[in-house]
Design a protein around this motif. Structure first.
Motif, short mmCIF file in Angstrom:
data_model
loop_
_atom_site.label_atom_id
_atom_site.label_comp_id
_atom_site.label_asym_id
_atom_site.label_seq_id
_atom_site.Cartn_x
_atom_site.Cartn_y
_atom_site.Cartn_z
N GLY A 1 6.30 -7.79 -4.36
CA GLY A 1 6.50 -9.23 -4.39
C GLY A 1 5.15 -9.90 -4.26
N ILE A 2 4.94 -10.95 -5.03
CA ILE A 2 3.67 -11.67 -5.00
C ILE A 2 3.97 -13.13 -4.67
N SER A 3 3.21 -13.65 -3.71
CA SER A 3 3.38 -15.03 -3.30
C SER A 3 2.03 -15.75 -3.39
N VAL A 4 2.02 -16.84 -4.15
CA VAL A 4 0.81 -17.63 -4.29
C VAL A 4 1.18 -19.09 -4.01
N SER A 5 0.65 -19.63 -2.93
CA SER A 5 0.99 -20.96 -2.47
C SER A 5 0.37 -22.05 -3.34
N LYS A 6 0.91 -23.25 -3.25
CA LYS A 6 0.34 -24.39 -3.96
C LYS A 6 -1.03 -24.76 -3.43
N LYS A 7 -1.36 -24.29 -2.24
CA LYS A 7 -2.70 -24.54 -1.69
C LYS A 7 -3.78 -23.85 -2.53
N VAL A 8 -3.40 -22.79 -3.23
CA VAL A 8 -4.36 -22.04 -4.05
C VAL A 8 -4.79 -22.86 -5.25
N GLY A 9 -3.89 -23.61 -5.85
CA GLY A 9 -4.25 -24.42 -7.00
C GLY A 9 -3.03 -24.84 -7.79
N LEU B 1 -2.20 -0.82 -12.53
CA LEU B 1 -3.18 0.20 -12.92
C LEU B 1 -3.39 1.26 -11.84
N HIS B 2 -3.12 0.92 -10.59
CA HIS B 2 -3.32 1.86 -9.48
C HIS B 2 -2.02 2.26 -8.82
N GLU B 3 -0.92 2.05 -9.51
CA GLU B 3 0.40 2.30 -8.93
C GLU B 3 0.60 3.75 -8.52
N ASP B 4 0.00 4.68 -9.24
CA ASP B 4 0.18 6.08 -8.91
C ASP B 4 -0.54 6.47 -7.62
N LEU B 5 -1.41 5.63 -7.09
CA LEU B 5 -2.10 5.92 -5.83
C LEU B 5 -1.27 5.52 -4.60
N PHE B 6 -0.25 4.69 -4.79
CA PHE B 6 0.54 4.17 -3.67
C PHE B 6 1.66 5.13 -3.29
N ARG B 7 1.93 5.24 -2.01
CA ARG B 7 3.08 6.01 -1.54
C ARG B 7 4.36 5.32 -1.99
N SER B 8 5.39 6.09 -2.25
CA SER B 8 6.67 5.53 -2.70
C SER B 8 7.56 5.20 -1.52
N GLY B 9 8.49 4.30 -1.75
CA GLY B 9 9.49 3.97 -0.75
C GLY B 9 9.14 2.77 0.12
N TYR B 10 8.35 1.84 -0.40
CA TYR B 10 7.94 0.67 0.38
C TYR B 10 8.21 -0.61 -0.38
N ASP B 11 8.48 -1.67 0.40
CA ASP B 11 8.48 -3.02 -0.12
C ASP B 11 7.14 -3.62 0.23
N LEU B 12 6.43 -4.13 -0.77
CA LEU B 12 5.11 -4.71 -0.58
C LEU B 12 5.15 -6.18 -0.95
N VAL B 13 4.67 -7.03 -0.08
CA VAL B 13 4.51 -8.44 -0.40
C VAL B 13 3.03 -8.76 -0.29
N VAL B 14 2.46 -9.24 -1.37
CA VAL B 14 1.05 -9.60 -1.41
C VAL B 14 0.97 -11.12 -1.48
N VAL B 15 0.28 -11.70 -0.51
CA VAL B 15 0.11 -13.14 -0.44
C VAL B 15 -1.35 -13.45 -0.76
N ALA B 16 -1.56 -14.32 -1.74
CA ALA B 16 -2.92 -14.70 -2.12
C ALA B 16 -3.43 -15.79 -1.20
N ARG B 17 -4.68 -15.67 -0.77
CA ARG B 17 -5.33 -16.69 0.03
C ARG B 17 -6.06 -17.66 -0.90
N VAL B 18 -6.49 -18.79 -0.35
CA VAL B 18 -7.13 -19.83 -1.15
C VAL B 18 -8.39 -19.31 -1.84
N ASN B 19 -9.13 -18.41 -1.21
CA ASN B 19 -10.35 -17.87 -1.82
C ASN B 19 -10.08 -17.10 -3.10
N ALA B 20 -8.85 -16.67 -3.31
CA ALA B 20 -8.52 -15.86 -4.49
C ALA B 20 -8.59 -16.66 -5.79
N LYS B 21 -8.55 -17.97 -5.71
CA LYS B 21 -8.52 -18.76 -6.95
C LYS B 21 -9.81 -18.63 -7.76
#
Length: 112
Positions: A43-51, A69-89
């Motif tokens: 899951g990816i979350s990007v707030s309106k604060k980012v832009g 591209l790096h999916e094969d490096l991750f262990r299986s069986g997890y829910d991942l939520v990635v939240v972008a910070r303002v610097n990511a813009k």
């Protein structure tokens, strides 16, 4: 995505947030929770604060592509939520990719 699916419902996001295991760096915050299956869900979350919507969608695409591209490096069986910070813009693809791998190593969620 090959081995993973998307987190879509608000309930799934809240479930991962309530697990309260998170690590962060300059660009991203990652929350991880076990899901009891053999696939990862991202899951990816990007707030309106980012832009505006164009910027938010660009950041979301960069995160999704670097995970894909790096999916094969991750262990299986997890829910991942990635939240972008303002610097990511203003970040380039290589910076987002590096940030995602860094946060994954902090979680010990990456195999290498």
């Amino acid at each position: 995505m090959r081995f993973s699916e998307s987190l879509k419902s608000n309930r799934d996001f809240k479930n991962v947030y309530n697990h309260r295991k998170s690590y962060a760096n300059r660009y991203l915050v990652m929350y991880v929770s076990e899901n009891g299956s053999d696939k990862n869900r991202l899951g990816i979350s990007v707030s309106k604060k980012v832009g505006n919507s164009v910027v938010r969608h660009r950041v979301s695409r960069l995160i999704r592509e670097s995970y894909r591209l790096h999916e094969d490096l991750f262990r299986s069986g997890y829910d991942l939520v990635v939240v972008a910070r303002v610097n990511a813009k203003d970040a380039k693809y290589a910076e987002i990719e590096s940030a995602l791998l860094h946060v994954s190593r902090l979680h010990k969620n990456i195999l290498v």
